[in-house]
Design a protein around this motif. Structure first.
Motif, mmCIF file in Angstrom:
data_model
loop_
_atom_site.group_PDB
_atom_site.id
_atom_site.type_symbol
_atom_site.label_atom_id
_atom_site.label_comp_id
_atom_site.label_asym_id
_atom_site.label_seq_id
_atom_site.Cartn_x
_atom_site.Cartn_y
_atom_site.Cartn_z
ATOM 1 N N LYS A 1 1.380 -3.149 -1.380
ATOM 2 C CA LYS A 1 0.525 -2.432 -0.440
ATOM 3 C C LYS A 1 1.158 -2.390 0.941
ATOM 4 N N ALA A 2 1.762 -3.498 1.320
ATOM 5 C CA ALA A 2 2.376 -3.559 2.643
ATOM 6 C C ALA A 2 3.471 -2.501 2.757
ATOM 7 N N ALA A 3 4.161 -2.263 1.656
ATOM 8 C CA ALA A 3 5.230 -1.272 1.682
ATOM 9 C C ALA A 3 4.658 0.138 1.676
ATOM 10 N N ALA A 4 3.526 0.317 0.953
ATOM 11 C CA ALA A 4 2.989 1.659 0.778
ATOM 12 C C ALA A 4 2.212 2.135 1.994
ATOM 13 N N HIS A 5 1.526 1.222 2.673
ATOM 14 C CA HIS A 5 0.657 1.624 3.776
ATOM 15 C C HIS A 5 1.158 1.057 5.097
ATOM 16 N N HIS A 6 0.837 1.770 6.166
ATOM 17 C CA HIS A 6 1.336 1.371 7.473
ATOM 18 C C HIS A 6 0.451 0.298 8.083
ATOM 19 N N ALA A 7 1.097 -0.651 8.733
ATOM 20 C CA ALA A 7 0.334 -1.682 9.417
ATOM 21 C C ALA A 7 -0.358 -1.067 10.624
ATOM 22 N N PRO B 1 -0.337 2.975 -7.038
ATOM 23 C CA PRO B 1 0.759 3.265 -6.133
ATOM 24 C C PRO B 1 2.124 2.819 -6.638
ATOM 25 N N SER B 2 2.142 2.029 -7.726
ATOM 26 C CA SER B 2 3.428 1.474 -8.145
ATOM 27 C C SER B 2 4.320 2.509 -8.833
ATOM 28 N N LYS B 3 3.690 3.513 -9.474
ATOM 29 C CA LYS B 3 4.479 4.490 -10.226
ATOM 30 C C LYS B 3 4.964 5.608 -9.321
ATOM 31 N N ASN C 1 2.008 8.225 -4.618
ATOM 32 C CA ASN C 1 1.796 9.601 -5.080
ATOM 33 C C ASN C 1 0.686 10.295 -4.310
ATOM 34 N N GLY C 2 -0.389 9.530 -4.034
ATOM 35 C CA GLY C 2 -1.517 10.113 -3.316
ATOM 36 C C GLY C 2 -1.104 10.610 -1.942
ATOM 37 N N LYS C 3 -0.320 9.785 -1.252
ATOM 38 C CA LYS C 3 0.099 10.159 0.102
ATOM 39 C C LYS C 3 1.008 11.390 0.065
ATOM 40 N N LEU C 4 1.917 11.397 -0.890
ATOM 41 C CA LEU C 4 2.820 12.548 -1.027
ATOM 42 C C LEU C 4 2.011 13.821 -1.279
ATOM 43 N N GLY C 5 1.015 13.681 -2.173
ATOM 44 C CA GLY C 5 0.172 14.835 -2.486
ATOM 45 C C GLY C 5 -0.588 15.321 -1.274
ATOM 46 N N LEU D 1 -6.657 1.369 -5.152
ATOM 47 C CA LEU D 1 -6.419 2.613 -4.422
ATOM 48 C C LEU D 1 -7.260 2.730 -3.153
ATOM 49 N N PHE D 2 -8.057 1.687 -2.862
ATOM 50 C CA PHE D 2 -9.037 1.800 -1.779
ATOM 51 C C PHE D 2 -8.391 2.124 -0.423
ATOM 52 N N VAL D 3 -7.434 1.279 -0.025
ATOM 53 C CA VAL D 3 -6.809 1.469 1.292
ATOM 54 C C VAL D 3 -6.159 2.848 1.374
ATOM 55 N N GLY D 4 -5.540 3.240 0.276
ATOM 56 C CA GLY D 4 -4.901 4.565 0.233
ATOM 57 C C GLY D 4 -5.899 5.681 0.463
ATOM 58 N N ARG D 5 -7.047 5.582 -0.189
ATOM 59 C CA ARG D 5 -8.032 6.671 -0.064
ATOM 60 C C ARG D 5 -8.577 6.751 1.357
ATOM 61 N N VAL D 6 -8.668 5.605 2.028
ATOM 62 C CA VAL D 6 -9.079 5.627 3.437
ATOM 63 C C VAL D 6 -7.985 6.307 4.273
#
Lengths: 153, 197
Positions: A6-12, B11-13, B20-24, B168-173
């Motif tokens: 998550k740390a890598a995927a999302h920005h702090a 998010p791992s794939k 993927n969500g962010k790219l989309g 996926l929660f943080v991503g959706r926010v």
């Protein structure tokens, strides 16, 4: 395991920075409204207004959308978008400038009735069409429907 | 079973290093940029070819629009603060900021509807002039985006109740925020383009 992911995927988040940007955006909003009250020359006013808007949009994109520190792939997508957006903006503008240029010979053409007066028999519209057929093409086209409308009434 | 389902969506794939969500969402936003760019281009062409063009502030209400600008910018801040709260796992804070965002978005629409109502009572419709056609088309499409944002955030607050620990929660926010900031940016350009220039 997932937390490192998550740390890598999302920005702090940087809350202090968000408030600084918020202040800057409010100041710039006030600035753009105040500048519009100065009644600057039209082109200068438009340039300043759009520049302030661009700065504001960049601040939002860089800090709120975390573009600062984003992956290069997303920069690539945005770069392409900006390029095609520029094409979309510039093509019609160059066309409009071209039409503007073509309008000037038309203005000269409208003085031509003097020359037509010398020629006596000819009608005003005909010499203009003879002199500059290419230039008069477009305005003539735009005039026709108006005339057609009138006759329809 | 649900574990494999989330893994497929999770998010791992990704081969790009970007979820993927962010790219989309970013790809969607680029298409949105082009959509609004066509409207701006139409505006430029129509305005340049018009024999005369009213100054925005003579026809439109600048103080109301400035107020709306401040409202939208503030909502951009609250949505990014909701994201920060989601990252910090602070549920109460997250809900508070998300609902402030929704309220601000509704306030924007209320102000906008006052503006529209005022125009209609003065018999200014999209068919009145090219200026008002441009005004109603651009602000109308932007308003639809605001409504869509409200719907997404309302759904998000409902979904978050039971899915606080969802992968996926943080991503959706974050992605909802990305969309919302884009809506803010559109207004940042619409405001001077229609009202001030």
């Amino acid at each position: 395991m997932t937390s490192s992911n998550k740390a890598a995927a999302h920005h702090a988040p940087d809350v202090k920075m968000y408030f600084i940007i918020f202040g800057a955006l409010l100041v710039l909003t006030a600035a753009t409204v105040l500048v519009s009250y100065l009644e600057l020359p039209k082109m200068l006013g438009i340039t300043i207004g759009l520049m302030i808007a661009t700065v504001k949009a960049s601040l939002v994109a860089a800090f709120f959308m975390h573009l600062k520190g984003e992956r290069t792939l997303i920069y690539g997508f945005l770069g392409l978008t900006v390029f095609f957006m520029a094409v979309l903006f510039l093509l019609p503008i160059t066309d409009a400038v071209e039409t503007e240029k073509n309008r000037q010979p038309m203005a000269v053409g409208s003085v031509l009735p003097q020359a037509a007066g010398e020629a006596h028999h000819e009608e005003a519209a005909t010499p203009a069409a003879h002199e500059a057929p290419a230039e008069t093409k477009k305005p003539a086209k735009s005039k026709k429907p108006a005339g057609a409308k009138k006759s329809a009434h | 079973m649900s574990a494999t389902a989330t893994q497929a969506l999770g998010p791992s794939k990704t081969t790009t290093g970007i979820p993927n969500g962010k790219l989309g969402v970013w790809l969607f936003l680029t298409s949105e940029v082009m959509l609004f760019a066509t409207l701006f281009t139409s505006y430029i062409v129509l305005r340049m070819s018009a024999p005369s063009w009213p100054r925005g502030w003579e026809e439109l209400n600048v103080p109301l629009a400035a107020l709306n600008t401040v409202i939208l910018i503030t909502s951009s801040v609250t949505v990014v603060l909701a994201y920060a709260a989601a990252c910090e796992r602070d549920k109460a804070k997250f809900n508070a900021y998300l609902w402030i965002t929704i309220l601000l978005a509704c306030a924007f629409l209320v102000v906008k509807s006052f503006e529209y109502g005022h125009k209609f009572t003065h018999h200014h419709f999209p068919s009145t002039s090219i200026f008002f056609a441009v005004y109603f088309t651009t602000t109308g499409l932007h308003g639809l985006h605001v409504i869509l944002g409200i719907a997404y955030f309302a759904w998000l607050s409902y979904w978050a109740k039971d899915n606080w620990d969802h992968e996926l929660f943080v991503g959706r926010v974050e992605y909802g925020g990305l969309y919302w900031h884009f809506v803010d940016i559109v207004w940042i350009f619409l405001f001077p383009a229609l009202y001030l220039l």
